[in-house]
Scaffold this active site. Structure first.
Site, PDB file in Angstrom:
ATOM      1  CE  LYS A  52      43.400  37.436  36.753  1.00  0.00           C
ATOM      2  NZ  LYS A  52      43.330  36.991  38.207  1.00  0.00           N
ATOM      3  CD  GLN A  96      41.442  33.502  37.917  1.00  0.00           C
ATOM      4  OE1 GLN A  96      42.030  34.425  38.993  1.00  0.00           O
ATOM      5  NE2 GLN A  96      39.983  33.569  37.372  1.00  0.00           N
ATOM      6  CG  ASP A 119      40.233  39.120  42.800  1.00  0.00           C
ATOM      7  OD1 ASP A 119      40.381  39.974  42.107  1.00  0.00           O
ATOM      8  OD2 ASP A 119      40.530  37.946  43.019  1.00  0.00           O
TER       9      ASP A 119
HETATM   10  N1  GUN Z   1      37.165  34.317  37.737  1.00  0.00           N
HETATM   11  C1  GUN Z   1      36.896  34.606  36.768  1.00  0.00           C
HETATM   12  N2  GUN Z   1      36.908  36.448  37.193  1.00  0.00           N
HETATM   13  C2  GUN Z   1      37.727  36.801  38.458  1.00  0.00           C
HETATM   14  C3  GUN Z   1      39.125  38.103  39.089  1.00  0.00           C
HETATM   15  O1  GUN Z   1      37.950  38.279  38.847  1.00  0.00           O
HETATM   16  N3  GUN Z   1      39.112  37.893  40.189  1.00  0.00           N
HETATM   17  C4  GUN Z   1      39.015  36.298  40.710  1.00  0.00           C
HETATM   18  N4  GUN Z   1      40.154  35.875  41.462  1.00  0.00           N
HETATM   19  N5  GUN Z   1      38.590  34.676  39.990  1.00  0.00           N
HETATM   20  C5  GUN Z   1      37.943  35.157  38.982  1.00  0.00           C
END
Ligand code: GUN
Length: 286
Positions: A52, A96, A119
């Site tokens: 990211k 995350q 998110d």
């Molecule tokens: N863990 C798995 N997928 C995601 C996501 O889309 N966002 C976040 N923050 N954590 C994740």
């Protein structure tokens, strides 16, 4: 049969984002800034967060990764989230997941200022999305919708079967397909005879997390199959020690499909683009 190349579509969108960042700067607006919080040292989570940050750099965003030891308390983590809420330079924040067991994901998600919740996990954004109002959409469903739009796949009137009912993919995906005028069926671990449903589907979106779950005898001829799964499977012969497997038995299914996404290189890059689009939007809305 056509393979939907997520890498190629994501690249096109990233070019557009890059140009929009330049336009924002020329208009005297700020550079989009994404912050990511990573707790602990889970291999997959570290890979995602690093990816990211790299995406941000590619399109000209600023990014900050805050890393904390798995022993951080819930209270300390919530205080860090609050700090970012108050920081006017940061436009988007993701924490995350998964988090260590002693920390409530629900509390953390609800503490993020929903204006920065790129998110789309905050109940406010979930509610706005379900009502079809402007909201940050969860990155994976958002990326999949973009993939349909850019490829020009008609959705209205089609029967879409979503397999999986997670808050991150299955539930929001079904809401968005409904908004696109699909007839939507949501299957999950308690569904009796999933095959009966998938055989009726024009579009199948598999988000189960079981490698090669969807087999050729479960889909009708000409179906569109979107594979959200990405599971690490031990492979000692591979330099990384693992292989990435989707939820779809790609090789046996592909000849039956009109469109299908591969793993890797299908939904994954579109998810990453979904997050970038939300972060750009967070600045544009200011
Ligand atoms: N863990 C798995 N997928 C995601 C996501 O889309 N966002 C976040 N923050 N954590 C994740």
């Amino acid at each position: 049969m056509e393979t939907l190349n997520g890498n190629k579509i994501a690249k096109l969108i990233k070019e557009d984002i890059k140009n929009e960042v330049i336009a924002l700067k020329n208009a005297g607006k700020k550079t989009p800034h994404l912050a990511a919080i990573l707790v602990g040292a889970d291999g997959a989570s570290m890979t995602y967060v690093n990816a990211k940050a790299k995406d941000c750099e590619e399109v000209g965003f600023d990014s900050t990764v805050l890393r904390f030891d798995a022993s951080i308390t819930e209270e300390e983590l919530l205080a860090e989230v609050e700090k970012i809420n108050q920081n006017p330079d940061i436009d988007g924040l993701i924490v995350q997941l998964p988090l260590p067991k002693h920390i409530s994901e629900k509390k953390v998600t609800q503490t993020i200022d929903y204006h920065k919740d790129v998110d789309g996990f905050h109940p406010m954004n979930v509610g706005l999305m379900f009502k079809g109002l402007p909201a940050f959409l969860p990155a994976t469903p958002y990326g999949i919708i973009k993939m349909f739009e850019i490829t020009g796949i008609p959705l209205s009137g089609k029967h879409c079967v979503v397999i999986g009912r997670s808050d991150i993919v299955g539930k929001p995906m079904s809401a968005l397909m409904l908004q696109k005028n699909c007839t939507v069926t949501v299957c999950h671990s308690r569904t009796e005879d999933i095959k009966k449903h998938t055989l009726q589907a024009d579009i199948i979106i598999a988000a189960v997390g079981i490698p090669e779950y969807l087999k050729a005898d479960m889909v009708k001829e000409g179906a569109i199959v979107i594979d959200v799964g990405i599971t690490r499977v031990d492979a000692p012969e591979n330099p990384k020690g693992y292989l990435l497997k989707g939820d779809v038995a790609y090789d046996e299914l592909a000849p039956k499909c009109s469109y299908i996404t591969p793993v890797p290189g299908g939904v994954g890059p579109m998810t990453r683009v979904g997050l970038l689009l939300n972060t750009l939007d967070a600045v544009k809305r200011k």
